[in-house]
Design a protein around this motif. Structure first.
Motif, PDB file in Angstrom:
ATOM      1  N   ILE A  38       0.853  -1.184   0.000  1.00 55.68           N
ATOM      2  CA  ILE A  38       0.000   0.000   0.000  1.00 55.68           C
ATOM      3  C   ILE A  38       0.884   1.227   0.000  1.00 55.68           C
ATOM      4  O   ILE A  38       1.874   1.299   0.735  1.00 55.68           O
TER       5      ILE A  38
ATOM      6  N   GLY B  58      -2.599   5.396  -0.467  1.00 54.08           N
ATOM      7  CA  GLY B  58      -3.648   4.409  -0.278  1.00 54.08           C
ATOM      8  C   GLY B  58      -3.852   3.444  -1.434  1.00 54.08           C
ATOM      9  O   GLY B  58      -4.744   2.589  -1.369  1.00 54.08           O
TER      10      GLY B  58
ATOM     11  N   THR C 203      -3.328   0.180  -3.498  1.00 57.18           N
ATOM     12  CA  THR C 203      -2.974  -1.159  -3.040  1.00 57.18           C
ATOM     13  C   THR C 203      -2.640  -2.083  -4.203  1.00 57.18           C
ATOM     14  O   THR C 203      -3.073  -1.879  -5.336  1.00 57.18           O
TER      15      THR C 203
ATOM     16  N   SER D  53      -4.220  -2.285   4.857  1.00 56.45           N
ATOM     17  CA  SER D  53      -4.577  -0.907   5.191  1.00 56.45           C
ATOM     18  C   SER D  53      -3.459  -0.314   6.043  1.00 56.45           C
ATOM     19  O   SER D  53      -2.572  -1.039   6.504  1.00 56.45           O
TER      20      SER D  53
END
Length: 119
Positions: free
Chosen positions: A51, A55, A57, A70
């Protein structure tokens, strides 16, 4: 110096869930990418998920739809939520952070946490 502390591994039955955490501390200026890798006995270390600081991924095909990565930038922590676990997910899981530390760019690895999935 940067320290990475991993937690959350353990033994779980197939179909179960685990959540891994990795907290970074020390001489951190900025962290760009954070990620999880794993290494099963007799196999090479492989990417699980990464990640970016924004943000975005990326997942290995084998975990897409089951794992979610996360991060909490305020806590310099990365998480890996693992659902629908399979025996083939059994491995030592390592977190990795890349960024600027103590004035220079580099990356650091956690000590690893064992995940064992029984059939």
């Amino acid at each position: 110096q940067v320290q990475l502390v991993e937690s959350g591994g353990g033994l779980v039955q197939a179909g179960g869930s685990l959540r891994l955490s990795c907290a970074a501390s020390g001489s951190i200026f900025s962290i760009n990418d954070m990620g999880w890798y794993r290494q099963a006995p007799g196999k090479q270390r492989e990417l699980v998920a990464t990640i970016t600081s924004g943000g975005s991924t990326n997942y290995a095909d084998s975990v897409k739809g089951r794992f979610t990565i996360s991060r909490d930038n305020d806590k310099n922590t990365v998480y890996l939520q693992m659902n629908s676990l399979k025996p083939e997910d059994t491995a030592v899981y390592y977190c990795n952070v890349r960024g600027k530390f103590a004035g220079s760019w580099g990356d650091y690895w956690g000590q690893g946490t064992q995940v064992t999935v029984s059939s």
